[in-house]
Write an enzyme that holds these catalytic residues in place. Structure first.
Site, PDB file in Angstrom:
ATOM      1  N   GLY A   1       0.831  -1.194   0.000  1.00 40.81           N
ATOM      2  CA  GLY A   1       0.000   0.000   0.000  1.00 40.81           C
ATOM      3  C   GLY A   1       0.870   1.250   0.000  1.00 40.81           C
TER       4      GLY A   1
ATOM      5  N   ASN B   1      10.107   4.699   3.395  1.00 39.21           N
ATOM      6  CA  ASN B   1      11.502   5.119   3.194  1.00 39.21           C
ATOM      7  C   ASN B   1      11.718   6.516   3.771  1.00 39.21           C
ATOM      8  OD1 ASN B   1      11.629   2.864   1.230  1.00 39.21           O
ATOM      9  ND2 ASN B   1      10.327   4.251   0.060  1.00 39.21           N
TER      10      ASN B   1
ATOM     11  N   GLU C   1       2.538   6.004   7.460  1.00 39.03           N
ATOM     12  CA  GLU C   1       3.928   6.084   6.983  1.00 39.03           C
ATOM     13  C   GLU C   1       4.688   7.211   7.689  1.00 39.03           C
ATOM     14  OE1 GLU C   1       4.700   3.529   5.535  1.00 39.03           O
ATOM     15  OE2 GLU C   1       2.737   2.851   4.836  1.00 39.03           O
TER      16      GLU C   1
HETATM   17  N1  BES Z   1       6.412  -0.956   6.022  1.00 37.04           N
HETATM   18  C1  BES Z   1       5.227  -1.221   5.314  1.00 37.04           C
HETATM   19  C2  BES Z   1       5.469  -1.628   3.892  1.00 37.04           C
HETATM   20  C3  BES Z   1       5.751  -3.092   3.736  1.00 37.04           C
HETATM   21  C4  BES Z   1       4.735  -3.995   3.795  1.00 37.04           C
HETATM   22  C5  BES Z   1       7.010  -3.540   3.562  1.00 37.04           C
HETATM   23  C6  BES Z   1       5.007  -5.346   3.677  1.00 37.04           C
HETATM   24  C7  BES Z   1       7.283  -4.872   3.441  1.00 37.04           C
HETATM   25  C8  BES Z   1       6.280  -5.788   3.493  1.00 37.04           C
HETATM   26  C9  BES Z   1       4.322  -0.007   5.299  1.00 37.04           C
HETATM   27  O1  BES Z   1       4.516   0.876   6.337  1.00 37.04           O
HETATM   28  C10 BES Z   1       2.933  -0.524   5.442  1.00 37.04           C
HETATM   29  O2  BES Z   1       2.596  -0.989   6.491  1.00 37.04           O
HETATM   30  N2  BES Z   1       2.150  -0.450   4.383  1.00 37.04           N
HETATM   31  C11 BES Z   1       0.797  -0.927   4.360  1.00 37.04           C
HETATM   32  C12 BES Z   1      -0.154   0.189   4.258  1.00 37.04           C
HETATM   33  C13 BES Z   1      -0.433   0.788   5.578  1.00 37.04           C
HETATM   34  C14 BES Z   1      -1.382   1.898   5.572  1.00 37.04           C
HETATM   35  C15 BES Z   1      -0.958  -0.229   6.539  1.00 37.04           C
HETATM   36  C16 BES Z   1       0.628  -1.794   3.154  1.00 37.04           C
HETATM   37  O3  BES Z   1       1.511  -1.793   2.315  1.00 37.04           O
HETATM   38  O4  BES Z   1      -0.400  -2.447   3.048  1.00 37.04           O
HETATM   39 ZN    ZN Z   2       3.824   0.125   8.121  1.00 35.52          ZN
END
Ligand code: BES
Ligand code: ZN
Length: 942
Positions: free
Chosen positions: A315, A319, A352
């Site tokens: 989502g 970074n 984020e």
């Molecule tokens: N750190 C994550 C991105 C991520 C997700 C990296 C899975 C590696 C594996 C990011 O902060 C995150 O949690 N993204 C979510 C969206 C958020 C609003 C919950 C996502 O990608 O679904």
């Molecule tokens: Zn996250």
């Protein structure tokens, strides 16, 4: 013994097989002063562990990159300053799929250690590379490792990869972007790719004049090179983990603003989507300002960029200073975004940005504690958006996060919040509802227990103490309890020595507080407790056990399933005799509290601030059912929601008869709050979908009649517009979508009418965004409607609009059309690969598409794994999305057989167990409840 490949032995062409000699984890391999017999292939890979040795630590990376967006490849160099702690001849670090063409070692004065090029060995299974230095590297010294490398820009979503977008004139343009978390930085450049190897980064990127290069830090200097190319040199970064490094080369347009404290915030998107960036900019500025205040720690970088990447698997990704998003998570289009879209965008940005502190500034030591990042970021979404956008009322929906966590945690296949994870697949799978949602709910419980102020000052202490470094769970508990090392204590810091803190009594909790012991029961133990309360005169008898939806106390396996489980539960309750909240810390399997003789009803777990379920023995449920009927506002809407959830969970587990739960929601006609209304309706809808799919016509028909009859008034009150508060708008979306799905004639008529109007306008008329998906779904049932929608989908510049259309297309009853969609998803042109997992789940939700989707997944399994990676969100979404509606033993067998056929992959995944548990749960639900549902409906319809 494992055989490793030597991919590049410099100046010696060819591939040489070598054998590995296992070494101990922390000990450096043997050192030698002799020149090795190069070219004989006698060098073997010196390291046999998945984790890197700890005796060489990177301090500073100088990374130069030159991507070519036409050739779709890049070259680069990296010079890594290393601190060597023990004598060794080897540097072992990560790299995956990179061609390393030169390796040299320099001393602190940048003088070459050897006039030969150094041998480079690879161990692809561990994604590691080892460089041999004929001269020993001495412990206590610093060195520079210099590597030249190259690679293709990735075709998937990891490492340094290519993304594309089309302009309205039909031109396709490329960009290059990164996604590293958790273990893909090694795909972009050789590095020590573990979260505790924090280092500074100095990055330079070459680009053409037509492009912009972005990285974590702002550009410090741009140099024009002889060949007309530009080289952007970025300022040196703060100390950070490799998974947070990011760079992008694109031709995007941006909008910018500055926060009160002087941070420049910019939102980037493809040029024609520029109009959709404004909401995100405002939200990001507001939220960043909020966090700086709340954490009382300045955001340490001069800028924060937020970029919408057209091809993005997750989502969003936090970074540092360069957050990347899927377009639907960042772009807000006033014309086509619904109220829920707005909430989503705000929450993702909040999430984020929270990571800039929780995760970036303070990072978990290892991936087993990824909840310290994700649980906090998920919880901070609610705190920050509640403070900055109170009208969105997001705190009302925190319960959904907890319900999601309970959904997983009440199955035997769940796991503790902190769980071992070593391989990239295991690590990737840690990003699940346990880390995110259970993490957030457990923090919510803790905040309630400690009070907002104590919680806030505790986490600020944690963030300050571990800034630019790494932390464990214990560090968090110590910070919250304000314990400190003897050293800090004697230096006069305001904190308690650990001995003192263990004795510390928090008066507001009225309990002796041992935070570590308490929190360990929530983070190191699997599952969610069920507290059963029994009234006995003025006393409330309490009993705790692990709540399992697929097991019953009458099962022979029950005692072993319960063996050893015990939680320290911060219990709260309310009674009819006073408005105050009573508290009690329950630390034993059975316990009791005094509530007074004259109490009529007791509601335990006030506002569901605690992560546990409650069962009321004897007449407990009947009293509450009566209370809701007579005077539901005696309870808060949170408590009402909680009761509904609780009751239906217990029916799934066979602990409460379904008619009690159904009688409990018999008050819903007088419910005016969206949250409990949707909670109750959600269960009815889920039952409807199950019996519809199982083709049980009498119950399906009666349930439909009942829902449409019972909720007639509230359905009729809905308008087909975008008016009202966010809660009203969410209710409208859900209700009308359900009504049309159930075939409600007035709903279908109105939707048909709006759809015709939309068609007549040549698809230019904007429908109210909250009901657009419903209108399209009705329109998509006709051939011409479906075709026009696909046409609009192909050309629309709004991703939220496209998502609504895709969902409508996937609701078609024509299986040929569904097959066509799945084919388009596989091609990845009209329907992007990033949307394939949701497409599969959408088709699977459609009763006509369910088996189609499941066969498709089996047929294209390896293609899907290639596209998405095994442990990813997408693969898990595909597995759960296509199996969650199965409810027969035959289907369970089919799924099991398939998982067996892919044993090598399936055995690495937890999600396969979850999928089978889910089916088992559905089978049991039907066994336990179908009869009751049928007779209850018969009674109602009479
Ligand atoms: N750190 C994550 C991105 C991520 C997700 C990296 C899975 C590696 C594996 C990011 O902060 C995150 O949690 N993204 C979510 C969206 C958020 C609003 C919950 C996502 O990608 O679904
Ligand atoms: Zn996250």
């Amino acid at each position: 013994m494992v055989r490793f490949l030597v991919l590049a032995l410099l100046s010696l062409a060819g591939v040489i097989q070598t054998s590995a000699s296992p070494t101990q984890a922390s000990e450096p391999p043997n050192t030698t002063e002799e020149q090795p017999p190069l070219g004989t292939g006698s060098l073997s890979f010196p390291w046999s562990h998945l984790r890197l040795p700890g005796y060489i630590v990177p301090l500073h990376y100088h990374l130069k990159l030159h991507p070519n967006l036409t050739m779709l490849s890049y070259s680069g160099t990296v010079r890594i300053e290393l601190q060597v702690q023990n004598n060794t001849n080897w540097v072992v670090l990560h790299s995956k799929g990179l061609r390393i063409t030169t390796a040299t070692m320099l001393d602190q004065n940048l003088a070459h250690l050897s006039d030969q090029v150094l041998p480079v060995l690879h161990n692809p299974t561990h994604e590691q590379t080892a460089i041999f230095s004929p001269r020993v590297l001495s412990g206590g010294q610093k060195y520079f490792l210099f590597l030249e490398f190259g690679a293709e820009l990735g075709e998937g979503f990891y490492g340094f990869y290519r993304s594309t977008y089309r302009t309205s004139t039909g031109e396709t343009r490329n960009l290059a972007s990164t996604h590293f978390e958790p273990t893909s930085a090694r795909m972009a450049f050789p590095c020590f790719d573990e979260p505790s190897f924090k280092a500074n980064y100095s990055i330079s990127i070459r680009r053409s004049r037509a492009h912009t290069a972005l990285s974590n830090m702002p550009v410090e200097q741009t140099v024009v090179l002889d060949d007309g190319l530009m080289e952007d040199r970025f300022a040196v970064s703060v100390r950070m983990s490799s998974y947070l490094v990011a760079f992008i080369v694109c031709d995007f347009r941006s909008v910018s603003a500055t926060t009160a404290s002087g941070v420049k915030v910019s939102v980037y998107a493809a040029p024609e989507k520029w109009q959709q960036t404004h909401y995100a900019l405002k939200a990001a500025v507001k939220l960043l300002e909020f966090y700086e205040k709340y954490f009382n720690i300045k955001y340490p970088l001069p800028k924060q960029d937020l970029v919408a990447i057209p091809d993005f698997q997750a989502g969003a990704m936090e970074n540092w200073g360069l957050i990347t998003f899927r377009e639907t998570s960042l772009l807000y289009d006033p014309a086509t975004s619904s109220a829920s879209d707005r909430v989503w965008v705000t929450m993702v940005i909040a999430h984020e940005l929270a990571h800039q502190w929780f995760g970036n500034l303070v990072t978990m030591e290892w991936w087993n504690d990824i909840w310290l990042n994700e649980g906090f970021a998920r919880y901070m979404e609610y705190i920050s958006v509640n403070a900055t956008y109170p009208k969105l009322r997001v705190e009302d929906y925190l319960v959904d996060t907890c319900f999601a966590a309970i959904g997983r945690d009440s199955l035997n296949s769940s796991r503790p919040i902190s769980s071992a994870a070593e391989s990239p697949t295991q690590i990737e799978e840690m990003f699940d509802t346990v880390s995110y949602d259970k993490g957030a709910c457990v923090l919510h419980m803790l905040r309630h227990y400690l009070t907002d102020q104590v919680f806030q000052s505790g986490i600020v202490r944690y963030l300050r103490r571990y800034s630019y470094s790494n932390a464990h769970n214990q560090d968090l508990w110590d910070s919250l309890a304000n314990t400190c090392s003897e050293e800090e204590f004697s230096s006069g810091e305001h904190c308690y020595s650990s001995r003192q803190a263990a004795k510390n009594a928090y008066l507001y909790a009225g309990e002796h507080l041992d935070l570590t012991t308490m929190m360990n029961t929530w983070t190191l133990q699997t599952g969610v407790p069920l507290v059963t309360v029994t009234r006995q005169g003025s006393r409330l008898l309490l009993k705790q056990e692990r709540f399992l939806r697929t097991a019953h106390p009458s099962d022979p396996a029950w005692p072993s399933l319960q063996q050893g489980f015990l939680w320290h539960i911060p219990l709260t309750y309310r009674t009819d005799t006073s408005t105050s909240i009573h508290r009690h810390l329950m630390t034993t399997l059975t316990d009791s509290v005094d509530v007074g003789e004259e109490v009529d009803w007791v509601k335990v777990n006030v506002d569901m601030a605690g992560y546990y379920l409650v069962h009321y023995d004897g007449s407990g449920w009947d009293n509450l059912i009566q209370l809701l009927k007579d005077n539901h506002t005696a309870l808060t809407f949170m408590d009402r929601t909680h009761l509904i959830h609780n009751a239906f969970q217990l029916t799934t587990a066979g602990r409460l008869s379904l008619d009690k739960a159904l009688n409990l929601i018999g008050y819903l006609r007088s419910e005016s709050h969206t949250v409990p209304l949707l909670e109750g309706l959600g269960y009815l809808e889920a039952f409807y979908r199950m019996v519809e799919r199982r083709d049980i016509p009498d119950v399906t028909q009666n349930l439909r009649t009942y829902i449409l009859w019972y909720f007639r008034d509230v359905i009729d009150r809905q308008t087909w517009s975008d008016k009202g508060s966010v809660s009203e708008r969410r209710l409208r979306s859900e209700l009308l979508s359900l009504a049309c799905h159930l075939g409600d004639l007035p709903c279908l008529k109105q939707a048909q009418h709006s759809f015709t109007h939309w068609l007549d306008s040549n698809s230019t008329h904007n429908l109210p965004a909250d009901v657009a998906e419903t209108v399209y779904s009705v329109g998509a049932q006709e051939d011409t409607g479906w075709a026009s929608l696909l046409q609009t989908y192909t050309h629309s510049l709004s991703e939220t609009h496209k998502r609504k259309i895709l969902s409508a297309l996937a609701s078609s009853r024509d299986t040929n059309k569904l097959t066509r969609l799945l084919e388009l998803g596989l091609e990845g042109e009209v329907i992007r690969t990033q949307d394939l997992d949701s497409l599969i789940a959408m088709v699977a939700r459609n009763p006509r598409g369910h088996h189609l989707a499941w066969s498709y997944v089996q047929k294209y399994w390896s293609t899907l794994v290639d596209k998405f990676q095994l442990g990813s969100f997408s693969i898990r979404n595909i597995i759960i999305g296509t199996t969650a509606q199965f409810s027969s033993t035959e289907e369970l067998t089919e799924v099991r057989v398939f998982f067996k056929s892919i044993h090598e992959q399936a055995s690495q995944l937890r999600v396969t167990e979850v999928a089978m548990d889910n089916i088992q749960k559905n089978i049991l639900w039907l066994q336990r409840n179908l009869g009751t549902l049928r007779s209850w409906l018969d009674q109602q319809i009479d």
